[in-house]
Design a protein around this motif. Structure first.
Motif, mmCIF file in Angstrom:
data_model
loop_
_atom_site.group_PDB
_atom_site.id
_atom_site.type_symbol
_atom_site.label_atom_id
_atom_site.label_comp_id
_atom_site.label_asym_id
_atom_site.label_seq_id
_atom_site.Cartn_x
_atom_site.Cartn_y
_atom_site.Cartn_z
ATOM 1 N N ASN A 2 0.793 -1.306 0.082
ATOM 2 C CA ASN A 2 0.090 -0.181 -0.012
ATOM 3 C C ASN A 2 0.893 1.138 -0.099
ATOM 4 O O ASN A 2 1.983 1.258 0.466
ATOM 5 C CB ASN A 2 -1.022 -0.214 1.145
ATOM 6 C CG ASN A 2 -0.296 0.061 2.463
ATOM 7 O OD1 ASN A 2 0.527 0.769 2.761
ATOM 8 N ND2 ASN A 2 -0.526 -1.043 3.350
ATOM 9 N N ALA A 4 1.213 3.754 2.301
ATOM 10 C CA ALA A 4 1.940 3.988 3.492
ATOM 11 C C ALA A 4 3.217 3.352 3.529
ATOM 12 O O ALA A 4 4.185 3.740 4.216
ATOM 13 C CB ALA A 4 1.064 3.827 4.513
ATOM 14 N N GLU A 5 3.184 1.880 3.026
ATOM 15 C CA GLU A 5 4.453 1.293 3.225
ATOM 16 C C GLU A 5 5.629 1.340 1.970
ATOM 17 O O GLU A 5 6.793 1.633 2.418
ATOM 18 C CB GLU A 5 4.162 -0.281 2.641
ATOM 19 C CG GLU A 5 3.113 -0.821 3.685
ATOM 20 C CD GLU A 5 2.669 -2.638 3.352
ATOM 21 O OE1 GLU A 5 2.679 -3.417 4.127
ATOM 22 O OE2 GLU A 5 2.361 -2.683 2.221
ATOM 23 N N ASP A 106 -6.808 6.598 0.702
ATOM 24 C CA ASP A 106 -6.748 5.886 1.878
ATOM 25 C C ASP A 106 -5.147 5.245 1.797
ATOM 26 O O ASP A 106 -5.155 4.181 1.176
ATOM 27 C CB ASP A 106 -7.595 5.067 2.183
ATOM 28 C CG ASP A 106 -7.518 4.151 3.534
ATOM 29 O OD1 ASP A 106 -6.400 4.521 4.155
ATOM 30 O OD2 ASP A 106 -8.166 3.594 4.065
ATOM 31 N N ASP A 107 -4.074 5.759 2.448
ATOM 32 C CA ASP A 107 -2.802 5.279 2.155
ATOM 33 C C ASP A 107 -2.749 3.821 2.837
ATOM 34 O O ASP A 107 -1.896 2.960 2.300
ATOM 35 C CB ASP A 107 -1.832 6.246 2.985
ATOM 36 C CG ASP A 107 -1.663 7.296 2.297
ATOM 37 O OD1 ASP A 107 -1.538 7.495 1.238
ATOM 38 O OD2 ASP A 107 -1.302 8.480 2.914
ATOM 39 N N ALA A 108 -3.417 3.383 3.795
ATOM 40 C CA ALA A 108 -3.419 2.086 4.544
ATOM 41 C C ALA A 108 -3.973 1.245 3.433
ATOM 42 O O ALA A 108 -3.406 -0.290 3.631
ATOM 43 C CB ALA A 108 -4.145 2.044 5.902
ATOM 44 N N SER A 109 -5.010 1.364 2.642
ATOM 45 C CA SER A 109 -5.691 0.527 1.866
ATOM 46 C C SER A 109 -5.455 0.641 0.460
ATOM 47 O O SER A 109 -5.485 -0.345 -0.419
ATOM 48 C CB SER A 109 -7.376 0.452 2.026
ATOM 49 O OG SER A 109 -7.537 1.505 1.593
ATOM 50 N N SER A 154 1.222 0.160 -6.681
ATOM 51 C CA SER A 154 1.251 -1.076 -5.664
ATOM 52 C C SER A 154 1.758 -2.344 -6.396
ATOM 53 O O SER A 154 2.469 -2.869 -5.590
ATOM 54 C CB SER A 154 -0.176 -1.435 -5.099
ATOM 55 O OG SER A 154 -0.609 -0.152 -4.315
#
Length: 385
Positions: A2, A4-5, A106-109, A154
């Motif tokens: 994702n 964020a990673e 949404d950075d997490a998903s 991604s």
């Protein structure tokens, strides 16, 4: 992987690893040259001198092996740093596109959505002018483009992370064979059985009647790789549901008589349920009634309840790395989905079928129902066999 990673990636760290490997490799060069320099032995001769020379050459070989590992790790780290930098740049460009359209990421998903006002306008405004309808259509098209950009970033991050890890593992193990990436292996075709081999892949044998199967794809993945949620780029390419042709080999299981404890059904075979003997002094009372083979004369009636199960499709459940005969494979696990034909009651009179339904009526089964039917002696089919 994702956003964020990806944000936590540091290409400079990979570059530092490459620089450290280069420095260590240079030190190995000097050591190897010293060990191979026979001048250090001067005029020394004899058994001890020969042993020393052999030991120095052996040690030089070990340093050369280590140097080769360092070179491969350096190359992997350098490639990883370049790819990481490009991926971070692609993510920044995708974020700029999202911001320009006032969407929300949404950075997490990794999910891109409309902002609250945009969502309200789509949900609540029911009467639209032609201009407003066009504007909304363009906005939703841009939203799809934004999601595609994030998905592409991604997928590239997943591939880069995985391939750098594989390259380092192979370098440390001394494996110099070319890397088999997901780009070189085709995805399965619709309806292709999980056990059917793809290019650069092999089928995984499984027990007949098993409710699960697997496909092995010749793609190098890091040791210990798993994807139980099927969210990786590999899952999107290879872990696709399969729908079977109902006429394909092995899709429909054997027909069994559940009243005979799951025995295969054969007309006229087995012990009859009702036996009506003919009177000896009358002979054949009705010549139209056939005699059972070898019978002195009786009316043998069997009532059979015939059942069978069909495999309709296979759903992927997980992916993991496996090693087969020294080669890395990606294993995709599948769960079969079944349906059962309604019990077909057949009246058998002296080997002649007098009553049966003319067509099958199929109903889907849950996993628990399929196992219960199998427990009654109805075999689960094995597609492709």
């Amino acid at each position: 992987m994702n956003p964020a990673e990806i944000d936590r990636w540091k290409p400079e760290s990979l570059s530092a690893v490459g620089a450290a490997c280069a420095k260590q490799g240079a030190a190995c060069d000097a050591t190897i040259d010293s060990l191979k320099d026979q001048r250090v032995f001067g005029t020394w001769s004899g058994v001890a001198a020969d042993s020393a020379r052999t030991a120095s050459q052996t040690l030089a070989g070990e340093y050369e092996k280590h140097q080769n590992e360092l070179q491969q790790v350096r190359a992997a780290a350098g490639n990883g740093a370049e790819r990481a930098s490009q991926i971070k740049a692609d993510l920044a460009a995708a974020r700029d596109f999202i911001t320009s359209h006032q969407f929300v990421l949404d950075d997490a998903s990794g999910r891109v959505s409309l902002n609250p006002i945009q969502q309200w306008m789509v949900d609540e405004i029911t009467v639209r002018s032609p201009e407003r309808a066009l504007e909304e259509s363009q906005m939703l098209a841009a939203l799809r483009d934004a999601q595609a950009k994030i998905d592409d970033v991604s997928a590239k991050a997943d591939a880069a992370d995985r391939e750098v890890a594989v390259a380092v593992e192979r370098a440390m193990s001394g494996d110099t064979a070319p890397l088999t990436s997901s780009n070189s292996v085709p995805a399965p075709q619709p309806g292709q059985l999980p056990g059917s081999p793809l290019q650069n892949s092999i089928p995984l044998m499984h027990e007949p009647g098993s409710s699960t199967t697997s496909r092995l794809v010749r793609v190098d993945v890091p040791a210990g790789f798993t994807d139980k949620s099927l969210t990786s780029d590999l899952a999107k390419k290879y872990a696709k549901p399969v729908t079977f042709d109902p006429h394909a080999p092995g899709v429909i299981g054997k027909v069994v008589d559940t009243r005979q404890h799951g025995k295969n059904y054969n007309l006229g075979a087995g012990k009859p349920d009702i036996v009506i003997p003919f009177k000896p002094d009358t002979g054949d009372m009705n010549p139209r009634i056939p005699r059972a083979p070898g019978s002195a004369g009786s009316l043998n009636v069997s009532i059979n309840s015939l059942e069978k199960v069909r495999a309709d499709s296979a759903t992927p459940t997980a992916m993991r790395a496996v090693n087969v005969d020294g080669h890395n494979y990606l294993q995709i696990d599948y769960q079969y989905n079944y349906s059962a034909a309604a019990p077909n009651n057949v009246i058998d009179v002296n080997g002649i079928k007098l009553s049966t339904t003319n067509h099958d009526t199929w109903a889907p089964l849950t996993a628990e129902q399929a196992q219960a039917i199998a427990g009654r002696g109805v075999p689960l089919p094995t597609p492709g066999q």
